[in-house]
Scaffold this motif. Structure first.
Motif, PDB file in Angstrom:
ATOM      1  N   VAL A   9      31.497  41.371  68.913  1.00 41.85           N
ATOM      2  CA  VAL A   9      32.555  42.110  69.588  1.00 41.85           C
ATOM      3  C   VAL A   9      33.150  43.143  68.632  1.00 41.85           C
ATOM      4  CG1 VAL A   9      34.845  41.885  70.643  1.00 41.85           C
ATOM      5  CG2 VAL A   9      33.075  40.206  71.168  1.00 41.85           C
ATOM      6  N   GLY A  10      33.253  42.784  67.348  1.00 44.39           N
ATOM      7  CA  GLY A  10      33.755  43.722  66.342  1.00 44.39           C
ATOM      8  C   GLY A  10      32.876  44.963  66.236  1.00 44.39           C
ATOM      9  N   GLN A  12      33.639  47.075  69.243  1.00 43.83           N
ATOM     10  CA  GLN A  12      34.929  47.751  69.067  1.00 43.83           C
ATOM     11  C   GLN A  12      34.780  48.937  68.108  1.00 43.83           C
ATOM     12  OE1 GLN A  12      38.001  47.030  70.516  1.00 43.83           O
ATOM     13  NE2 GLN A  12      38.666  48.934  69.572  1.00 43.83           N
ATOM     14  N   GLY A  34      32.965  51.712  69.860  1.00 44.31           N
ATOM     15  CA  GLY A  34      33.862  52.351  70.823  1.00 44.31           C
ATOM     16  C   GLY A  34      34.859  53.278  70.125  1.00 44.31           C
ATOM     17  N   ASP A  35      35.395  52.805  69.002  1.00 41.16           N
ATOM     18  CA  ASP A  35      36.332  53.626  68.234  1.00 41.16           C
ATOM     19  C   ASP A  35      35.659  54.895  67.717  1.00 41.16           C
ATOM     20  OD1 ASP A  35      38.284  51.732  68.683  1.00 41.16           O
ATOM     21  OD2 ASP A  35      38.191  50.878  66.658  1.00 41.16           O
TER      22      ASP A  35
END
Length: 115
Positions: free
Chosen positions: A31-32, A35, A38-39
């Motif tokens: 998930v990291g 993220q 996505g960032d």
């Protein structure tokens, strides 16, 4: 730019973005990672939007100088662009700030700029 050329450019941009996503997708394990990806995509989108807006403002400024103030000299406009690029580099390197420039314009020209 014609609407057909704009559509074609959008298709190319979307294709490039899709390729980036597909290339990065196999590296996403947690998930990291998702993220972080996505960032990254968000920052790139913001960067692209700022760049487009800045470019649009420069073109509008040049047009106003040409149309309203009769700056018909290519050399004069190129000099303005060169000086603008050099000042942008100085601001990016924190040698001067836009706040300093606003203060200088107020002190020297009486032009008060507020944001």
């Amino acid at each position: 730019m014609s609407s057909g050329k704009k559509r074609e450019q959008k298709r190319k941009n979307m294709s490039a973005a899709r390729s980036k996503v597909h290339a990065a997708f196999h590296n996403i394990k947690t998930v990291g990672d998702l993220q972080f990806f996505g960032d990254q995509m968000y920052r790139q989108g913001v960067h692209d939007a700022v760049e487009r807006t800045t470019n649009d403002r420069v073109v509008m400024l040049l047009w106003i100088l040409h149309d309203k103030f009769r700056w018909n000299s290519k050399e004069r406009m190129e000099k303005l662009l060169k000086e603008s690029n050099e000042l942008t580099e100085a601001v990016n390197k924190k040698l001067v700030s836009t706040k300093d420039l606003c203060k200088g314009l107020e002190d020297e020209c009486g032009l008060k700029i507020t944001f």
